[in-house]
Design a protein around this motif. Sequence first.
Motif, short mmCIF file in Angstrom:
data_model
loop_
_atom_site.label_atom_id
_atom_site.label_comp_id
_atom_site.label_asym_id
_atom_site.label_seq_id
_atom_site.Cartn_x
_atom_site.Cartn_y
_atom_site.Cartn_z
N GLY A 6 0.84 -1.19 0.00
CA GLY A 6 0.00 0.00 0.00
C GLY A 6 0.88 1.24 0.00
N VAL A 7 0.57 2.20 -0.86
CA VAL A 7 1.38 3.40 -1.00
C VAL A 7 0.50 4.64 -0.87
N ILE A 8 0.97 5.61 -0.09
CA ILE A 8 0.28 6.89 0.04
C ILE A 8 1.28 7.99 -0.26
N GLU A 9 0.86 8.94 -1.10
CA GLU A 9 1.67 10.13 -1.41
C GLU A 9 0.93 11.34 -0.86
N THR A 10 1.66 12.16 -0.10
CA THR A 10 1.05 13.33 0.53
C THR A 10 1.82 14.59 0.15
N LEU A 11 1.20 15.71 0.43
CA LEU A 11 1.85 17.00 0.27
C LEU A 11 2.25 17.46 1.66
N ILE A 31 6.30 -0.64 7.59
CA ILE A 31 6.75 0.37 6.63
C ILE A 31 8.00 -0.17 5.95
N VAL A 32 7.98 -0.23 4.62
CA VAL A 32 9.13 -0.74 3.88
C VAL A 32 9.82 0.34 3.06
N TYR A 33 9.15 1.49 2.88
CA TYR A 33 9.77 2.54 2.07
C TYR A 33 9.20 3.89 2.47
N LEU A 42 5.73 13.65 -0.39
CA LEU A 42 6.40 12.53 0.27
C LEU A 42 5.59 11.27 0.08
N ILE A 43 6.28 10.14 0.14
CA ILE A 43 5.63 8.86 -0.13
C ILE A 43 6.00 7.86 0.96
N VAL A 44 5.05 7.05 1.36
CA VAL A 44 5.29 5.99 2.33
C VAL A 44 4.61 4.72 1.81
N ALA A 45 5.31 3.59 1.94
CA ALA A 45 4.79 2.31 1.47
C ALA A 45 4.81 1.32 2.62
N HIS A 75 -3.06 7.45 -3.73
CA HIS A 75 -2.83 6.23 -2.95
C HIS A 75 -3.17 5.04 -3.83
N TYR A 76 -2.56 3.89 -3.49
CA TYR A 76 -2.80 2.71 -4.31
C TYR A 76 -2.43 1.46 -3.52
#
Length: 103
Positions: A6-11, A31-33, A42-45, A75-76
């Motif tokens: 699961g990936v989320i990109e935020t401002l 959290i892997v990335y 910013l992005i968190v996976a 997000h995806y």
Amino acid sequence: MPQAVGVIETLGFPAVLAAADAMVKAAEVAIVYYDIAESGRLIVAVRGHVAEVKRAMESGIAAGEATFGGQVITHYIVPNPPENVEAVLPIHFTTKSEPFRIF
């Protein structure tokens, strides 16, 4: 057991911090990335079982949007990424994230 991504990109940093915090508290994911995508984005996976990643993503999106000035850009969820995707993209478990792996 397949591991979803699961990936989320935020401002902005506060939104990604809130999203990451909410995701690991809401479900059994690791959290892997984490990195800067571009110009303040910013992005968190996270990785975990499909149902856990879905629950984590719902919480992370809500927390990112609820942060003052925060905005979830995109997000995806990928339910079961094939090995060739894991080999190329930074979504695999590393030595830092391995202790938090959920089996």
